[in-house]
Design a protein around this motif. Structure first.
Motif, mmCIF file in Angstrom:
data_model
loop_
_atom_site.group_PDB
_atom_site.id
_atom_site.type_symbol
_atom_site.label_atom_id
_atom_site.label_comp_id
_atom_site.label_asym_id
_atom_site.label_seq_id
_atom_site.Cartn_x
_atom_site.Cartn_y
_atom_site.Cartn_z
ATOM 1 N N THR A 1 11.362 23.270 -10.770
ATOM 2 C CA THR A 1 9.652 23.879 -10.402
ATOM 3 C C THR A 1 9.128 23.150 -9.211
ATOM 4 O OG1 THR A 1 8.391 24.596 -11.809
ATOM 5 C CG2 THR A 1 10.098 26.244 -10.832
ATOM 6 N N ASP A 2 8.989 21.004 -10.101
ATOM 7 C CA ASP A 2 8.104 20.666 -9.766
ATOM 8 C C ASP A 2 8.432 20.040 -8.090
ATOM 9 O OD1 ASP A 2 7.429 20.025 -12.333
ATOM 10 O OD2 ASP A 2 9.088 17.790 -12.117
ATOM 11 N N TYR A 3 9.408 20.979 -7.394
ATOM 12 C CA TYR A 3 9.330 20.456 -5.350
ATOM 13 C C TYR A 3 10.063 22.024 -5.278
ATOM 14 C CZ TYR A 3 14.110 19.630 -6.290
ATOM 15 O OH TYR A 3 15.845 19.477 -6.426
ATOM 16 N N GLN A 4 10.864 22.712 -6.066
ATOM 17 C CA GLN A 4 11.084 23.890 -5.126
ATOM 18 C C GLN A 4 9.885 25.352 -5.632
ATOM 19 O OE1 GLN A 4 13.158 26.219 -4.567
ATOM 20 N NE2 GLN A 4 15.033 25.066 -4.481
ATOM 21 N N ARG A 5 10.119 25.934 -4.130
ATOM 22 C CA ARG A 5 8.768 26.941 -4.695
ATOM 23 C C ARG A 5 9.524 27.977 -6.425
ATOM 24 N NH1 ARG A 5 10.037 27.653 0.983
ATOM 25 N NH2 ARG A 5 11.601 29.397 0.791
ATOM 26 N N VAL A 6 8.505 29.289 -6.534
ATOM 27 C CA VAL A 6 9.476 30.450 -7.760
ATOM 28 C C VAL A 6 9.027 31.283 -6.736
ATOM 29 C CG1 VAL A 6 8.861 31.392 -9.496
ATOM 30 C CG2 VAL A 6 8.264 28.888 -9.642
ATOM 31 N N PRO A 7 10.497 31.943 -6.012
ATOM 32 C CA PRO A 7 10.041 33.440 -5.813
ATOM 33 C C PRO A 7 8.802 34.748 -6.145
ATOM 34 C CG PRO A 7 12.524 32.842 -6.964
ATOM 35 C CD PRO A 7 11.905 32.160 -7.279
ATOM 36 N N THR A 8 8.147 35.199 -5.100
ATOM 37 C CA THR A 8 7.405 36.318 -6.187
ATOM 38 C C THR A 8 8.476 38.012 -6.197
ATOM 39 O OG1 THR A 8 6.676 37.225 -3.761
ATOM 40 C CG2 THR A 8 5.475 36.115 -4.750
ATOM 41 N N PRO A 9 8.543 38.424 -6.948
ATOM 42 C CA PRO A 9 9.113 39.418 -7.176
ATOM 43 C C PRO A 9 8.980 40.470 -6.028
ATOM 44 C CG PRO A 9 7.366 39.329 -9.231
ATOM 45 C CD PRO A 9 6.978 38.555 -7.570
ATOM 46 N N ASP B 1 17.998 23.606 -3.197
ATOM 47 C CA ASP B 1 17.915 25.093 -1.870
ATOM 48 C C ASP B 1 17.789 26.112 -2.470
ATOM 49 O OD1 ASP B 1 15.557 26.222 -0.186
ATOM 50 O OD2 ASP B 1 17.125 25.951 1.448
ATOM 51 N N GLY B 2 17.407 27.502 -2.199
ATOM 52 C CA GLY B 2 18.159 28.608 -2.294
ATOM 53 C C GLY B 2 17.410 29.687 -3.062
ATOM 54 N N PHE B 3 16.640 29.682 -4.418
ATOM 55 C CA PHE B 3 16.095 30.005 -5.411
ATOM 56 C C PHE B 3 16.125 31.495 -5.375
ATOM 57 C CE2 PHE B 3 13.009 29.315 -8.941
ATOM 58 C CZ PHE B 3 13.614 30.266 -9.741
ATOM 59 N N HIS B 4 15.599 31.498 -4.516
ATOM 60 C CA HIS B 4 15.288 33.621 -3.523
ATOM 61 C C HIS B 4 16.645 33.746 -3.628
ATOM 62 C CE1 HIS B 4 11.686 32.073 -2.392
ATOM 63 N NE2 HIS B 4 10.994 33.110 -2.537
ATOM 64 N N THR B 5 17.422 33.327 -2.934
ATOM 65 C CA THR B 5 18.904 33.491 -3.043
ATOM 66 C C THR B 5 19.891 33.792 -4.043
ATOM 67 O OG1 THR B 5 19.151 32.578 -0.698
ATOM 68 C CG2 THR B 5 21.218 33.082 -1.589
ATOM 69 N N LEU B 6 19.730 32.693 -5.400
ATOM 70 C CA LEU B 6 20.422 32.645 -6.470
ATOM 71 C C LEU B 6 19.736 33.738 -7.554
ATOM 72 C CD1 LEU B 6 21.462 29.919 -8.485
ATOM 73 C CD2 LEU B 6 19.697 30.333 -9.458
ATOM 74 N N THR B 7 18.996 34.269 -7.386
ATOM 75 C CA THR B 7 18.031 34.996 -8.004
ATOM 76 C C THR B 7 18.987 36.434 -7.825
ATOM 77 O OG1 THR B 7 16.082 33.585 -8.413
ATOM 78 C CG2 THR B 7 15.998 36.641 -8.525
ATOM 79 N N VAL B 8 18.838 36.596 -6.058
ATOM 80 C CA VAL B 8 19.158 37.910 -5.629
ATOM 81 C C VAL B 8 20.723 38.343 -5.739
ATOM 82 C CG1 VAL B 8 19.856 39.101 -3.572
ATOM 83 C CG2 VAL B 8 18.329 38.083 -3.766
ATOM 84 N N GLU B 9 21.337 36.428 -5.932
ATOM 85 C CA GLU B 9 23.011 36.719 -6.371
ATOM 86 C C GLU B 9 23.138 37.367 -7.383
ATOM 87 O OE1 GLU B 9 25.790 36.086 -4.701
ATOM 88 O OE2 GLU B 9 24.699 36.375 -2.530
ATOM 89 N N LYS B 10 22.376 36.474 -8.641
ATOM 90 C CA LYS B 10 22.846 37.245 -10.081
ATOM 91 C C LYS B 10 22.401 39.078 -10.335
ATOM 92 C CE LYS B 10 21.628 35.617 -14.676
ATOM 93 N NZ LYS B 10 21.408 34.903 -15.563
ATOM 94 N N ALA C 1 13.754 16.162 -3.666
ATOM 95 C CA ALA C 1 12.365 16.969 -3.270
ATOM 96 C C ALA C 1 12.238 16.259 -1.714
ATOM 97 C CB ALA C 1 11.630 16.229 -3.904
ATOM 98 N N ASP C 2 12.847 15.680 -0.891
ATOM 99 C CA ASP C 2 13.349 15.101 0.349
ATOM 100 C C ASP C 2 13.989 15.482 1.250
ATOM 101 O OD1 ASP C 2 12.876 13.179 2.432
ATOM 102 O OD2 ASP C 2 14.423 12.910 2.000
ATOM 103 N N ILE C 3 15.162 16.052 0.801
ATOM 104 C CA ILE C 3 16.005 16.992 1.173
ATOM 105 C C ILE C 3 15.718 18.552 1.150
ATOM 106 C CG2 ILE C 3 18.666 18.652 0.960
ATOM 107 C CD1 ILE C 3 19.457 15.672 -0.421
ATOM 108 N N PHE C 4 14.877 18.984 0.354
ATOM 109 C CA PHE C 4 14.315 19.841 0.380
ATOM 110 C C PHE C 4 13.111 19.875 1.196
ATOM 111 C CE2 PHE C 4 10.722 23.102 -0.924
ATOM 112 C CZ PHE C 4 11.493 24.105 -1.161
ATOM 113 N N SER C 5 12.138 19.679 1.135
ATOM 114 C CA SER C 5 10.703 19.197 2.524
ATOM 115 C C SER C 5 10.941 19.046 3.409
ATOM 116 C CB SER C 5 9.738 18.152 1.533
ATOM 117 O OG SER C 5 10.272 16.689 1.738
ATOM 118 N N THR C 6 12.412 18.541 3.992
ATOM 119 C CA THR C 6 12.747 18.113 5.226
ATOM 120 C C THR C 6 14.041 18.606 5.640
ATOM 121 O OG1 THR C 6 14.306 16.349 4.609
ATOM 122 C CG2 THR C 6 11.573 15.921 5.426
#
Length: 181
Positions: free
Chosen positions: A59-67, A103-112, A133-138
């Protein structure tokens, strides 16, 4: 709207990906196999199914999804629309491998939450945290979005009711849809 029970389940699922994983033997095997294939193909990545319980999120570069975001995705889930996500295996300061979702924290959470046990990923080995982080941001650079006419045309082929109504009205009044330049 997320209920308290749904929010609790979603938050616990999200938190499970923020904890340090300890199955280093499984991770080493995944990394060795990926490195062999990368060597053979000359690519810097391979496609793999990674067990969800081995994936961490930085989460230093990824966003945390909201419920509410998770619930929206969960309720509209369509497996055919789930894209291959990006993962990176890198060692920590003690030489222990960790598999991070780029990338894909939202998808990862839903998959689980859907009860799935693995995620199809484009898997990299040895990227630095900075490169991840560069890959995520670009990641969206160089991509184009679907234009209105393109979407309308596809929705006509898919027989979406709204597109059919629009098409009927356009024909009735002798109108056409043109692409903006």
């Amino acid at each position: 709207m997320a209920t308290n029970k749904n929010s609790y389940i979603i938050c616990n699922t999200i938190e499970s990906f923020l904890k340090i994983k300890s199955n280093n033997t499984a991770m080493r095997e995944i990394v060795k196999s990926a490195e062999r294939e990368m060597e053979k193909t000359g690519r810097e990545w391979v496609i793999r199914y990674i067990p969800l319980d081995l994936i961490e999120v930085d989460t230093d570069y990824q966003r945390v999804p909201t419920p509410s975001e998770i619930l929206k995705i969960f309720n509209n889930y369509d497996a055919a629309k789930v894209e291959v996500k990006l993962c990176s295996a890198r060692k920590d300061k003690d030489g222990i491998w960790h598999i991070y979702l780029i990338d894909g924290f939202h998808t990862l959470t839903v998959e689980k939450m859907k009860g799935h046990d693995a995620l199809c990923v484009k898997f990299f080995c040895g990227l630095t945290k900075e490169r991840e982080a560069d890959i995520f941001s670009t990641q969206n650079e160089g991509k184009t979005n679907l234009r209105g006419k393109e979407r309308y045309k596809a929705e006509l082929v898919a027989k979406k009711p709204v597109a059919i109504i629009i098409d009927t009205l356009l024909k009735k009044y002798g109108l056409t849809v043109k692409q903006n330049k």
